[in-house]
Scaffold this motif. Structure first.
Motif, PDB file in Angstrom:
ATOM      1  N   VAL A  51     -15.276  -6.343   5.059  1.00  0.00           N
ATOM      2  CA  VAL A  51     -14.137  -5.708   4.333  1.00  0.00           C
ATOM      3  C   VAL A  51     -13.737  -5.677   6.173  1.00  0.00           C
ATOM      4  O   VAL A  51     -14.124  -5.222   6.876  1.00  0.00           O
ATOM      5  CB  VAL A  51     -14.002  -4.678   3.805  1.00  0.00           C
ATOM      6  CG1 VAL A  51     -15.384  -3.715   3.658  1.00  0.00           C
ATOM      7  CG2 VAL A  51     -12.728  -3.930   3.231  1.00  0.00           C
ATOM      8  N   TYR A 106     -16.462   2.650   2.382  1.00  0.00           N
ATOM      9  CA  TYR A 106     -17.221   1.018   2.744  1.00  0.00           C
ATOM     10  C   TYR A 106     -17.902   0.856   3.820  1.00  0.00           C
ATOM     11  O   TYR A 106     -18.294   1.988   4.939  1.00  0.00           O
ATOM     12  CB  TYR A 106     -15.970   0.188   3.226  1.00  0.00           C
ATOM     13  CG  TYR A 106     -14.899  -0.309   2.250  1.00  0.00           C
ATOM     14  CD1 TYR A 106     -15.036  -1.008   1.180  1.00  0.00           C
ATOM     15  CD2 TYR A 106     -13.677   0.166   3.087  1.00  0.00           C
ATOM     16  CE1 TYR A 106     -13.150  -1.616   0.494  1.00  0.00           C
ATOM     17  CE2 TYR A 106     -12.664  -0.208   2.000  1.00  0.00           C
ATOM     18  CZ  TYR A 106     -12.737  -0.661   0.803  1.00  0.00           C
ATOM     19  OH  TYR A 106     -11.530  -0.465   0.650  1.00  0.00           O
ATOM     20  N   PRO A 158     -10.633   3.986   6.261  1.00  0.00           N
ATOM     21  CA  PRO A 158      -8.704   2.855   6.088  1.00  0.00           C
ATOM     22  C   PRO A 158      -7.995   3.516   7.328  1.00  0.00           C
ATOM     23  O   PRO A 158      -8.529   4.393   7.445  1.00  0.00           O
ATOM     24  CB  PRO A 158      -7.870   3.932   4.756  1.00  0.00           C
ATOM     25  CG  PRO A 158      -8.726   3.835   4.036  1.00  0.00           C
ATOM     26  CD  PRO A 158     -10.170   4.422   4.271  1.00  0.00           C
ATOM     27  N   ARG A 181      -9.764  -5.092   6.137  1.00  0.00           N
ATOM     28  CA  ARG A 181      -8.411  -4.065   5.698  1.00  0.00           C
ATOM     29  C   ARG A 181      -8.684  -3.263   3.883  1.00  0.00           C
ATOM     30  O   ARG A 181      -9.824  -3.819   3.752  1.00  0.00           O
ATOM     31  CB  ARG A 181      -7.360  -5.183   4.858  1.00  0.00           C
ATOM     32  CG  ARG A 181      -7.184  -5.847   6.065  1.00  0.00           C
ATOM     33  CD  ARG A 181      -5.783  -5.448   6.566  1.00  0.00           C
ATOM     34  NE  ARG A 181      -5.295  -6.272   7.986  1.00  0.00           N
ATOM     35  CZ  ARG A 181      -4.134  -6.249   8.291  1.00  0.00           C
ATOM     36  NH1 ARG A 181      -4.072  -5.060   8.836  1.00  0.00           N
ATOM     37  NH2 ARG A 181      -3.266  -7.104   8.980  1.00  0.00           N
ATOM     38  N   SER A 182      -8.022  -2.403   4.187  1.00  0.00           N
ATOM     39  CA  SER A 182      -7.712  -1.406   3.276  1.00  0.00           C
ATOM     40  C   SER A 182      -7.934  -2.114   2.821  1.00  0.00           C
ATOM     41  O   SER A 182      -6.459  -2.758   1.988  1.00  0.00           O
ATOM     42  CB  SER A 182      -7.677   0.069   3.829  1.00  0.00           C
ATOM     43  OG  SER A 182      -6.564  -0.417   3.855  1.00  0.00           O
ATOM     44  N   ARG A 183      -7.624  -1.265   0.713  1.00  0.00           N
ATOM     45  CA  ARG A 183      -7.087  -1.438  -0.678  1.00  0.00           C
ATOM     46  C   ARG A 183      -5.515  -1.634  -0.467  1.00  0.00           C
ATOM     47  O   ARG A 183      -4.986  -2.786  -0.614  1.00  0.00           O
ATOM     48  CB  ARG A 183      -7.147  -0.494  -1.701  1.00  0.00           C
ATOM     49  CG  ARG A 183      -8.684  -0.310  -2.145  1.00  0.00           C
ATOM     50  CD  ARG A 183      -8.261   0.291  -3.330  1.00  0.00           C
ATOM     51  NE  ARG A 183      -8.736   1.948  -3.431  1.00  0.00           N
ATOM     52  CZ  ARG A 183      -9.674   2.051  -3.652  1.00  0.00           C
ATOM     53  NH1 ARG A 183     -10.703   1.587  -3.276  1.00  0.00           N
ATOM     54  NH2 ARG A 183      -9.533   3.753  -3.129  1.00  0.00           N
ATOM     55  N   ASP A 184      -4.454  -0.927   0.663  1.00  0.00           N
ATOM     56  CA  ASP A 184      -3.165  -0.873   0.269  1.00  0.00           C
ATOM     57  C   ASP A 184      -3.011  -2.035   2.052  1.00  0.00           C
ATOM     58  O   ASP A 184      -1.891  -2.045   2.538  1.00  0.00           O
ATOM     59  CB  ASP A 184      -2.525  -0.250   0.899  1.00  0.00           C
ATOM     60  CG  ASP A 184      -2.878   0.566   2.609  1.00  0.00           C
ATOM     61  OD1 ASP A 184      -3.872   0.471   3.215  1.00  0.00           O
ATOM     62  OD2 ASP A 184      -2.515   2.002   2.330  1.00  0.00           O
ATOM     63  N   GLU A 186     -11.228   6.331  -0.198  1.00  0.00           N
ATOM     64  CA  GLU A 186     -11.895   5.374  -0.040  1.00  0.00           C
ATOM     65  C   GLU A 186     -12.789   5.179   1.684  1.00  0.00           C
ATOM     66  O   GLU A 186     -12.438   4.937   1.933  1.00  0.00           O
ATOM     67  CB  GLU A 186     -10.285   4.510   0.252  1.00  0.00           C
ATOM     68  CG  GLU A 186     -10.722   2.455   0.385  1.00  0.00           C
ATOM     69  CD  GLU A 186      -9.127   2.450   0.780  1.00  0.00           C
ATOM     70  OE1 GLU A 186      -8.150   2.729   0.407  1.00  0.00           O
ATOM     71  OE2 GLU A 186      -9.509   0.879   0.626  1.00  0.00           O
TER      72      GLU A 186
END
Ligand SMILES: Cc1ncc(COP(=O)(O)O)c(C=O)c1O
Ligand SMILES: N[C@@H](CCOP(=O)(O)O)C(=O)O
Length: 498
Positions: free
Chosen positions: A71, A65, A51, A73-76, A63
């Motif tokens: 992907v 990847y 992120p 975007r990050s999780r948030d 976090e």
């Protein structure tokens, strides 16, 4: 320390030897590359997505990847960044890296003939040479703008980095070789994972994407704001066989659509929101240092639109500093067109206090500008740009339509052929010189982002004095003359006061 220096020097010599072409009985430089002695079998360089918020706060959340993951975007929902194992890179010492990069400049060895891939270990270290899609981009000239600096600005040390002298005529080639190479790898591993690569564009990203995809045989799709890009830009993806969608909206509208489409289909996103692009673009900063024999300029001025490139430059300079190749950072200036200036407005509202920019920032509806490639009101990389400015004691400046066209035309009179975006950067420089923010002997680099030949319509309008409300003080309209010696002589005498 001495031992490390010695080790560094011998590794550097080995590194230089490693660049030499293997000249086997092959005519294929990919095959030659496969025969080359590996740099160092023990190297553990690697890179992954993290992120961007982790990079900003300098705290890793855990976090991560793989670069093979699809992907963006990050999780948030935040941006991502490509994070390199700096400890592994640091084991080799600055002499090693300088010697290696210097030895690779201008070779034809695959893939190092590219200015981007000559820095492969810092870009995508895990990519096989065979997956790379390159047109030997980069290695653009950095020239001393002697006459313009002296006569227009009273400067002794002004330089222009010609990133537009490139395969598709803009700096986007630097990022696109990286992104399309990674897609090539992903498709090799799983042919069904990516059907096509797509982008929203003000003209340059789409040109680069379609060219690199065509070189690799990968389908591409481009979303263009109808009637808002130059003819030369429009014809590029058409010629390269992309699916060209001319959409009745502006760039920000196209960007919203491509984000939705790439979230729902196996179409891979090629805009700079995808941080892979910035890994290639950052090599232009490393090149500047290399071209100055690893001396750091005082200022680097970069036209800003979607704001990925200013972060890419920052990242290139920062990696060189962190790994000891240089000992300081230049100050960065982001130059925006007044008609598309959300970052400048926030900077002005915050009275130049960079930590307060984010709070002051508001997206805007960008208005028409001759600098059409930066007609962007809601830049995706706003947070990245703020970080770059914060860490370099940076400045944001703006240029009106008249200022940018005059600056480009005035510099053209000294032998350049600037695009309007470079005009924005030159106008910003002019203002910073007038206010004595930039000193007469400060070493200053203006980043020229596209080739002027992509924007001839605006130049023709300027030189024909056909721009409503603009004096066009540096216009040089052609003189219409009859086929008659007397008429020709009159025109010459008038011009040269013979
Ligand atoms: C010619 C040109 N200059 C400058 C820019 C600005 O770069 P960025 O969007 O990364 O800020 C772009 C694209 O946006 C461009 O095409
Ligand atoms: N000027 C760009 C705008 C899109 O920027 P990107 O770097 O996010 O792709 C273009 O040429 O399309």
């Amino acid at each position: 320390m001495q031992v490390q220096q010695k080790l560094g020097a011998s590794r550097a010599m080995k590194a230089s030897r490693n660049v030499q072409r293997v000249f086997a009985a092959h005519s294929d430089i990919r095959k030659e590359a496969a025969l080359r002695v590996p740099l160092d079998k023990a190297h553990t360089f690697n890179a992954k997505f993290v992120p961007f918020a982790d990079v900003q706060s300098n705290k890793m959340s855990g976090e991560t990847y793989s670069l093979d993951d699809i992907v963006y975007r990050s999780r948030d929902g935040g941006l991502l960044d490509v994070h390199h194992d700096m400890k592994a890179l640091a084991q080799y010492g600055p002499d090693y890296w300088r010697a290696l990069f210097d030895a690779r400049v201008g070779t034809t060895a695959w893939p190092f003939g590219s200015g981007v891939w000559s820095k492969k270990e810092w870009v995508l270290p895990g990519l096989s040479d065979d997956d790379i899609v390159s047109m030997f981009e980069g290695n653009s000239n950095l020239f001393w703008a002697e006459r313009f600096g002296r006569e227009a600005l009273g400067m002794t040390d002004l330089w222009v980095k010609q990133c537009g002298n490139s395969h598709t005529g803009s700096f986007k080639d630097l990022g696109m070789t990286v992104l399309v190479s990674q897609v090539n790898r992903i498709r090799r591993m799983n042919p069904k994972s990516v059907t096509a690569v797509g982008c929203a564009s003000t003209g340059d990203t789409s040109a680069a994407l379609s060219a690199y995809c065509a070189a690799a045989g990968i389908p591409s799709i481009v979303f263009l704001p109808a009637d808002k890009i130059s003819l030369a830009q429009l014809v590029q993806p058409i010629a390269n066989g992309a699916l060209v969608l001319s959409i009745d909206t502006d760039f920000d509208g196209c960007m919203r659509l491509i984000k939705q489409v790439t979230a729902e289909t196996p179409i891979y996103l090629a805009n700079s929101m995808n941080s892979l692009r910035l890994e290639g673009q950052k090599t232009a900063a490393i090149e500047i240092l290399q071209q100055f024999d690893w001396q750091v300029p005082d200022w680097v001025i970069i036209p800003g639109g979607n704001l990925g490139n200013i972060y890419a430059f920052y990242k290139g300079f920062k990696m060189c500093k962190e790994l000891g190749l240089v000992d300081k950072m230049p100050r960065l200036v982001c130059a925006q067109a007044q008609n598309a200036n959300p970052l400048y407005q926030a900077f002005a509202k915050a009275n130049g206090a960079i930590p307060e920019i984010k709070e002051a920032y508001e997206p805007m509806k960008a208005k028409m500008t001759f600098a059409s490639a930066i007609q962007i009101g809601d830049p995706v990389s706003i947070d990245r740009a703020i970080m770059a400015l914060k860490d370099t004691n940076g400045i944001v400046e703006e240029a009106s339509e008249e200022e940018l066209m005059d600056a480009a035309a005035r510099a053209d009179r000294t032998g350049m052929f600037n695009c309007p975006h470079t005009g924005v950067a030159l106008a910003a420089l002019t203002k910073l010189r007038e206010r004595q923010v930039i000193g007469p002997n400060d070493r200053t680099v203006v980043v020229s982002t596209a080739h002027g030949l992509k924007f001839t319509q605006s130049k023709v309008a300027y030189h024909s004095k056909q721009v409503p409300g603009m004096t066009c003080q540096f216009a040089n309209p052609p003189v219409q003359v009859r086929e008659d010696l007397g008429a020709v002589m009159d025109a010459i005498k008038t011009k040269f006061k013979l």
